[in-house]
Write a protein that holds these residues in place. Structure first.
Motif, mmCIF file in Angstrom:
data_model
loop_
_atom_site.group_PDB
_atom_site.id
_atom_site.type_symbol
_atom_site.label_atom_id
_atom_site.label_comp_id
_atom_site.label_asym_id
_atom_site.label_seq_id
_atom_site.Cartn_x
_atom_site.Cartn_y
_atom_site.Cartn_z
ATOM 1 N N UNK A 22 1.350 -1.249 0.051
ATOM 2 C CA UNK A 22 -0.339 -0.264 0.192
ATOM 3 C C UNK A 22 0.823 1.810 0.432
ATOM 4 N N UNK A 23 2.102 1.184 0.796
ATOM 5 C CA UNK A 23 2.960 2.573 0.894
ATOM 6 C C UNK A 23 3.417 2.690 -1.233
ATOM 7 N N UNK A 24 3.800 1.320 -1.228
ATOM 8 C CA UNK A 24 4.937 1.458 -2.380
ATOM 9 C C UNK A 24 3.267 2.242 -3.616
ATOM 10 N N UNK A 25 2.967 1.462 -3.650
ATOM 11 C CA UNK A 25 0.983 2.268 -4.251
ATOM 12 C C UNK A 25 0.754 3.785 -4.004
ATOM 13 N N UNK A 26 1.002 3.773 -3.279
ATOM 14 C CA UNK A 26 0.797 5.177 -3.138
ATOM 15 C C UNK A 26 1.632 6.185 -3.372
ATOM 16 N N UNK A 27 2.889 6.025 -3.040
ATOM 17 C CA UNK A 27 4.433 6.687 -3.232
ATOM 18 C C UNK A 27 3.974 6.857 -4.866
ATOM 19 N N UNK A 28 4.254 5.973 -5.256
ATOM 20 C CA UNK A 28 4.172 5.630 -7.145
ATOM 21 C C UNK A 28 2.488 6.967 -7.932
ATOM 22 N N UNK A 29 1.437 6.376 -7.041
ATOM 23 C CA UNK A 29 0.550 6.995 -7.782
ATOM 24 C C UNK A 29 0.764 8.510 -7.437
ATOM 25 N N UNK A 30 1.413 9.260 -6.771
ATOM 26 C CA UNK A 30 1.934 10.496 -5.664
ATOM 27 C C UNK A 30 2.701 10.668 -6.471
ATOM 28 N N UNK A 31 3.354 10.026 -7.761
ATOM 29 C CA UNK A 31 4.482 10.344 -8.695
ATOM 30 C C UNK A 31 3.755 10.565 -9.932
ATOM 31 N N UNK A 32 2.426 10.537 -9.736
ATOM 32 C CA UNK A 32 1.890 10.634 -11.150
ATOM 33 C C UNK A 32 1.520 9.296 -12.610
ATOM 34 N N UNK A 33 1.699 8.101 -11.578
ATOM 35 C CA UNK A 33 1.463 6.697 -12.322
ATOM 36 C C UNK A 33 0.210 6.151 -11.587
ATOM 37 N N UNK A 34 -0.395 5.739 -13.425
ATOM 38 C CA UNK A 34 -0.611 4.475 -13.146
ATOM 39 C C UNK A 34 -0.657 3.911 -11.989
ATOM 40 N N UNK A 35 -1.416 3.017 -11.086
ATOM 41 C CA UNK A 35 -0.724 1.880 -10.889
ATOM 42 C C UNK A 35 -1.358 0.637 -10.437
#
Length: 129
Positions: A22-35
């Protein structure tokens, strides 16, 4: 005039620990990516087959199931060669491992801002290819 912005590739996060995933998904979404996310390699392969917008695999190494993250990375490299691969682990010493060519490795805990920068760099490279 029809101008379309380049959409960054989607990222598939493969991590068996729910909170870390969940932390990784949040981090990557915050960077502007679809996850997309999966808890093991088998689920990850199904997602890879279903979603052709996945351009980056972000996987843990130590996972239960039919294959660990290293085997998953090798499988993805063979089956989907253009997909960029990022491997993360808190337990594995890479000296004894065969990392697929062109893959990036990060020890856990990984620095959030560095991962976001690497994802952005990979997205730019994939759009130029």
């Amino acid at each position: 005039m029809n101008i379309t912005a380049h959409v960054p590739p989607a990222v598939l996060v493969v991590e068996d620990e729910p909170l870390i995933r969940m932390e990784a998904v949040d981090m990557i979404e915050d960077a502007g990516f679809k996850v997309y996310d999966a808890s093991n390699a088998d689920a990850a392969i199904i997602l890879m087959e279903l979603h052709d917008d996945i351009g980056i695999l972000f996987t843990d190494i130590d996972m239960p199931g039919s294959m660990d993250g290293m085997k998953l990375a090798a499988y993805v490299r063979d089956r989907w060669p253009p997909v960029a691969i990022i491997i993360a682990s808190g337990k594995v010493d890479l000296k004894d491992m065969h990392v697929p060519e062109g893959s990036k490795f990060f020890p856990k805990p990984y620095p959030t801002e560095h991962i976001a920068q690497i994802l952005g760099d990979i997205a730019k490279q994939l759009q130029l290819a």
